[in-house]
Design a protein around this motif. Structure first.
Motif, PDB file in Angstrom:
ATOM      1  N   GLN A  50       0.827  -1.204   0.000  1.00 40.10           N
ATOM      2  CA  GLN A  50       0.000   0.000   0.000  1.00 40.10           C
ATOM      3  C   GLN A  50       0.863   1.257   0.000  1.00 40.10           C
ATOM      4  O   GLN A  50       0.553   2.240  -0.690  1.00 40.10           O
ATOM      5  CB  GLN A  50      -0.930   0.003   1.220  1.00 40.10           C
ATOM      6  CG  GLN A  50      -2.080  -0.983   1.116  1.00 40.10           C
ATOM      7  CD  GLN A  50      -2.915  -1.044   2.377  1.00 40.10           C
ATOM      8  OE1 GLN A  50      -2.417  -0.831   3.478  1.00 40.10           O
ATOM      9  NE2 GLN A  50      -4.196  -1.341   2.226  1.00 40.10           N
ATOM     10  N   ASN A  51       1.949   1.231   0.749  1.00 39.77           N
ATOM     11  CA  ASN A  51       2.863   2.376   0.778  1.00 39.77           C
ATOM     12  C   ASN A  51       3.557   2.563  -0.561  1.00 39.77           C
ATOM     13  O   ASN A  51       3.765   3.704  -1.023  1.00 39.77           O
ATOM     14  CB  ASN A  51       3.910   2.177   1.878  1.00 39.77           C
ATOM     15  CG  ASN A  51       4.802   3.385   2.054  1.00 39.77           C
ATOM     16  OD1 ASN A  51       4.331   4.514   2.195  1.00 39.77           O
ATOM     17  ND2 ASN A  51       6.107   3.163   2.054  1.00 39.77           N
ATOM     18  N   ILE A  52       3.911   1.456  -1.199  1.00 39.92           N
ATOM     19  CA  ILE A  52       4.540   1.524  -2.523  1.00 39.92           C
ATOM     20  C   ILE A  52       3.576   2.152  -3.526  1.00 39.92           C
ATOM     21  O   ILE A  52       3.940   3.070  -4.279  1.00 39.92           O
ATOM     22  CB  ILE A  52       4.955   0.115  -2.993  1.00 39.92           C
ATOM     23  CG1 ILE A  52       6.095  -0.423  -2.118  1.00 39.92           C
ATOM     24  CG2 ILE A  52       5.379   0.125  -4.461  1.00 39.92           C
ATOM     25  CD1 ILE A  52       6.332  -1.919  -2.266  1.00 39.92           C
ATOM     26  N   VAL A  53       2.346   1.680  -3.546  1.00 42.10           N
ATOM     27  CA  VAL A  53       1.341   2.196  -4.479  1.00 42.10           C
ATOM     28  C   VAL A  53       1.081   3.680  -4.219  1.00 42.10           C
ATOM     29  O   VAL A  53       0.984   4.487  -5.157  1.00 42.10           O
ATOM     30  CB  VAL A  53       0.031   1.386  -4.374  1.00 42.10           C
ATOM     31  CG1 VAL A  53      -1.079   2.042  -5.189  1.00 42.10           C
ATOM     32  CG2 VAL A  53       0.261  -0.055  -4.844  1.00 42.10           C
ATOM     33  N   LYS A  54       0.978   4.048  -2.957  1.00 44.27           N
ATOM     34  CA  LYS A  54       0.748   5.447  -2.596  1.00 44.27           C
ATOM     35  C   LYS A  54       1.860   6.338  -3.152  1.00 44.27           C
ATOM     36  O   LYS A  54       1.593   7.407  -3.738  1.00 44.27           O
ATOM     37  CB  LYS A  54       0.676   5.581  -1.078  1.00 44.27           C
ATOM     38  CG  LYS A  54       0.574   7.018  -0.579  1.00 44.27           C
ATOM     39  CD  LYS A  54       0.662   7.066   0.946  1.00 44.27           C
ATOM     40  CE  LYS A  54       0.724   8.506   1.446  1.00 44.27           C
ATOM     41  NZ  LYS A  54       0.864   8.562   2.924  1.00 44.27           N
ATOM     42  N   ASN A  55       3.113   5.922  -2.979  1.00 44.55           N
ATOM     43  CA  ASN A  55       4.237   6.727  -3.450  1.00 44.55           C
ATOM     44  C   ASN A  55       4.327   6.768  -4.970  1.00 44.55           C
ATOM     45  O   ASN A  55       4.725   7.792  -5.536  1.00 44.55           O
ATOM     46  CB  ASN A  55       5.538   6.196  -2.849  1.00 44.55           C
ATOM     47  CG  ASN A  55       5.778   6.700  -1.443  1.00 44.55           C
ATOM     48  OD1 ASN A  55       6.348   7.778  -1.248  1.00 44.55           O
ATOM     49  ND2 ASN A  55       5.325   5.941  -0.456  1.00 44.55           N
ATOM     50  N   ILE A  56       3.979   5.680  -5.618  1.00 42.42           N
ATOM     51  CA  ILE A  56       3.956   5.684  -7.084  1.00 42.42           C
ATOM     52  C   ILE A  56       2.930   6.687  -7.588  1.00 42.42           C
ATOM     53  O   ILE A  56       3.203   7.493  -8.488  1.00 42.42           O
ATOM     54  CB  ILE A  56       3.651   4.275  -7.632  1.00 42.42           C
ATOM     55  CG1 ILE A  56       4.835   3.348  -7.404  1.00 42.42           C
ATOM     56  CG2 ILE A  56       3.307   4.339  -9.127  1.00 42.42           C
ATOM     57  CD1 ILE A  56       4.591   1.904  -7.796  1.00 42.42           C
ATOM     58  N   ASN A  57       1.748   6.676  -7.011  1.00 40.99           N
ATOM     59  CA  ASN A  57       0.681   7.571  -7.472  1.00 40.99           C
ATOM     60  C   ASN A  57       1.005   9.038  -7.220  1.00 40.99           C
ATOM     61  O   ASN A  57       0.564   9.914  -7.974  1.00 40.99           O
ATOM     62  CB  ASN A  57      -0.644   7.182  -6.817  1.00 40.99           C
ATOM     63  CG  ASN A  57      -1.208   5.884  -7.369  1.00 40.99           C
ATOM     64  OD1 ASN A  57      -0.836   5.451  -8.457  1.00 40.99           O
ATOM     65  ND2 ASN A  57      -2.085   5.247  -6.626  1.00 40.99           N
ATOM     66  N   LEU A  58       1.789   9.324  -6.176  1.00 44.21           N
ATOM     67  CA  LEU A  58       2.203  10.703  -5.922  1.00 44.21           C
ATOM     68  C   LEU A  58       3.085  11.239  -7.047  1.00 44.21           C
ATOM     69  O   LEU A  58       3.134  12.447  -7.294  1.00 44.21           O
ATOM     70  CB  LEU A  58       2.961  10.788  -4.591  1.00 44.21           C
ATOM     71  CG  LEU A  58       2.120  10.662  -3.318  1.00 44.21           C
ATOM     72  CD1 LEU A  58       3.021  10.605  -2.086  1.00 44.21           C
ATOM     73  CD2 LEU A  58       1.135  11.822  -3.190  1.00 44.21           C
ATOM     74  N   LEU A  59       3.776  10.339  -7.744  1.00 46.99           N
ATOM     75  CA  LEU A  59       4.667  10.734  -8.842  1.00 46.99           C
ATOM     76  C   LEU A  59       3.908  10.983 -10.150  1.00 46.99           C
ATOM     77  O   LEU A  59       4.464  11.543 -11.094  1.00 46.99           O
ATOM     78  CB  LEU A  59       5.725   9.648  -9.063  1.00 46.99           C
ATOM     79  CG  LEU A  59       6.675   9.402  -7.888  1.00 46.99           C
ATOM     80  CD1 LEU A  59       7.528   8.163  -8.138  1.00 46.99           C
ATOM     81  CD2 LEU A  59       7.557  10.617  -7.629  1.00 46.99           C
ATOM     82  N   LYS A  60       2.658  10.549 -10.220  1.00 46.50           N
ATOM     83  CA  LYS A  60       1.806  10.713 -11.407  1.00 46.50           C
ATOM     84  C   LYS A  60       2.516  10.246 -12.682  1.00 46.50           C
ATOM     85  O   LYS A  60       2.718  11.020 -13.632  1.00 46.50           O
ATOM     86  CB  LYS A  60       1.357  12.166 -11.548  1.00 46.50           C
ATOM     87  CG  LYS A  60       0.523  12.651 -10.365  1.00 46.50           C
ATOM     88  CD  LYS A  60       0.075  14.090 -10.519  1.00 46.50           C
ATOM     89  CE  LYS A  60      -0.778  14.524  -9.331  1.00 46.50           C
ATOM     90  NZ  LYS A  60      -1.228  15.935  -9.439  1.00 46.50           N
ATOM     91  N   PRO A  61       2.896   8.977 -12.741  1.00 40.14           N
ATOM     92  CA  PRO A  61       3.665   8.473 -13.879  1.00 40.14           C
ATOM     93  C   PRO A  61       2.822   8.325 -15.143  1.00 40.14           C
ATOM     94  O   PRO A  61       1.602   8.157 -15.079  1.00 40.14           O
ATOM     95  CB  PRO A  61       4.142   7.105 -13.402  1.00 40.14           C
ATOM     96  CG  PRO A  61       3.077   6.666 -12.439  1.00 40.14           C
ATOM     97  CD  PRO A  61       2.631   7.920 -11.744  1.00 40.14           C
ATOM     98  N   ASP A  62       3.498   8.390 -16.285  1.00 38.20           N
ATOM     99  CA  ASP A  62       2.836   8.085 -17.560  1.00 38.20           C
ATOM    100  C   ASP A  62       2.728   6.570 -17.717  1.00 38.20           C
ATOM    101  O   ASP A  62       1.692   6.061 -18.129  1.00 38.20           O
ATOM    102  CB  ASP A  62       3.618   8.705 -18.716  1.00 38.20           C
ATOM    103  CG  ASP A  62       3.550  10.219 -18.703  1.00 38.20           C
ATOM    104  OD1 ASP A  62       2.441  10.763 -18.848  1.00 38.20           O
ATOM    105  OD2 ASP A  62       4.599  10.859 -18.507  1.00 38.20           O
ATOM    106  N   ILE A  63       3.819   5.874 -17.401  1.00 35.28           N
ATOM    107  CA  ILE A  63       3.770   4.410 -17.420  1.00 35.28           C
ATOM    108  C   ILE A  63       4.483   3.866 -16.187  1.00 35.28           C
ATOM    109  O   ILE A  63       5.346   4.529 -15.603  1.00 35.28           O
ATOM    110  CB  ILE A  63       4.408   3.794 -18.692  1.00 35.28           C
ATOM    111  CG1 ILE A  63       5.911   4.057 -18.755  1.00 35.28           C
ATOM    112  CG2 ILE A  63       3.705   4.288 -19.950  1.00 35.28           C
ATOM    113  CD1 ILE A  63       6.616   3.325 -19.897  1.00 35.28           C
ATOM    114  N   VAL A  64       4.103   2.669 -15.800  1.00 31.05           N
ATOM    115  CA  VAL A  64       4.775   1.930 -14.734  1.00 31.05           C
ATOM    116  C   VAL A  64       5.226   0.603 -15.312  1.00 31.05           C
ATOM    117  O   VAL A  64       4.468  -0.057 -16.035  1.00 31.05           O
ATOM    118  CB  VAL A  64       3.833   1.690 -13.532  1.00 31.05           C
ATOM    119  CG1 VAL A  64       4.443   0.687 -12.558  1.00 31.05           C
ATOM    120  CG2 VAL A  64       3.552   3.004 -12.810  1.00 31.05           C
ATOM    121  N   VAL A  65       6.473   0.215 -15.027  1.00 28.64           N
ATOM    122  CA  VAL A  65       6.985  -1.064 -15.510  1.00 28.64           C
ATOM    123  C   VAL A  65       7.433  -1.907 -14.325  1.00 28.64           C
ATOM    124  O   VAL A  65       8.004  -1.402 -13.353  1.00 28.64           O
ATOM    125  CB  VAL A  65       8.145  -0.878 -16.518  1.00 28.64           C
ATOM    126  CG1 VAL A  65       7.670  -0.102 -17.740  1.00 28.64           C
ATOM    127  CG2 VAL A  65       9.334  -0.159 -15.877  1.00 28.64           C
TER     128      VAL A  65
END
Length: 297
Positions: free
Chosen positions: A78-93
């Motif tokens: 959940q913490n990983i997902v939260k931090n990824i979404n804060l970055l507002k990425p175009d793609i995630v790999v």
């Protein structure tokens, strides 16, 4: 007098041994209880004149080696997902080892894993390849599909953003499992790339990204065909020491295991990963995700 000196010497040796044992125990406990916690975002600026203008500032989040069920469980994910979404990425790999072969996950674990990965938000897409720990795990393809990732094993996609000129994103499945080797798996993708060389269409993908799991196999795939290669597997050593570097090097990452290499004109990044394998400890190497911004100048 001589006996007294011997007692003093023995006492000093005893103190030194106690200190050394205490330090050793502290390092073990630190690596297990603290080194495996938290999350670092490693940010990189990737500069290449071949990046289309429409992709200027393109944001990629690279995660790898979750090994779900070991040191990464629901709270950590959940913490990983939260931090990824804060970055507002175009793609995630995701470059492999979502699972760990030593961990048997329950139906509830799979449900949690899928639901949390579903929550990762992107403007364009999410893409994944398998690592050797994912190989033969039936739930891998189900979790990837149900969490809206594209299975990029041994294939490629053209990515578009605000224009007609795409970039190419390709992926290779683990090279430590299965019957096909890296050269055979990359051949159809390289064949496609060779057709672009004689194509006069201005809208062909000039900038090319490749996902692989084990970094040492970069030597088998004609790396010059790709401008950016992203890998996992090595955990950057998992156990590292200052000025010495990686102490633990897995098969498939004995040559390439650090964060970055420049191979001819190719930028080659290796994720330190999020979980653990072999032993549940990290030292001077906290869990991390990589965050890349693509620019052409």
């Amino acid at each position: 007098m001589e006996l007294e000196e011997e007692k003093k010497t023995s006492k000093k040796i005893g103190i030194i041994l106690v200190i050394l044992c205490s330090c050793f125990i502290f390092i073990i406990l630190y690596g297990k209880l603290i080194g495996t916690t938290g999350l670092i975002v490693k940010e990189y600026k990737v500069v290449n004149s071949k990046i289309p203008t429409s992709f200027y500032g393109f944001k990629i989040v690279h995660m790898s080696d979750i090994h779900y069920g070991r040191t990464v469980n629901k709270k950590e994910l959940q913490n990983i997902v939260k931090n990824i979404n804060l970055l507002k990425p175009d793609i995630v790999v995701l470059t492999g080892d979502l699972f760990d072969q030593e961990e048997i996950l329950t139906t509830q674990d799979i449900k949690i894993l899928t639901e949390e990965l579903q929550k990762i938000k992107v403007t364009i897409g999410k893409f994944a390849i398998i690592g050797e720990h994912d190989y033969g795990v039936n739930q891998w393809s189900t979790v990837i599909k149900n969490s809206n990732f594209v299975n990029l094993n041994d294939t490629y996609e053209l990515i578009y953003k605000d224009g007609y000129v795409p970039i190419l994103l390709a992926g290779l499945s683990t090279n430590l499992k299965g019957t096909k080797n890296a050269k055979d798996k990359i051949a159809p993708i390289n064949d496609y790339l060779s057709t672009l060389n004689s194509n006069e269409d201005p809208n062909i993908p000039n900038y090319k990204i490749l996902l692989i799991h084990e970094p040492d196999f970069v030597s088998d795939i004609t790396s010059k065909n790709y401008d950016l290669i992203l890998a996992g597997h090595s955990h950057n050593g998992q156990i590292r020491l200052p000025w010495i570097g990686a102490l633990s090097k897995w098969k498939g990452s004995k040559k390439y295991y650090d964060e970055y290499y420049h191979l001819n004109n190719t930028d080659f990044y290796i994720s330190s990963g999020l979980g653990t394998t072999g032993f549940d400890s990290r030292l001077f190497n906290r869990p991390s995700i990589n965050f890349y911004r693509l620019v052409n100048k």
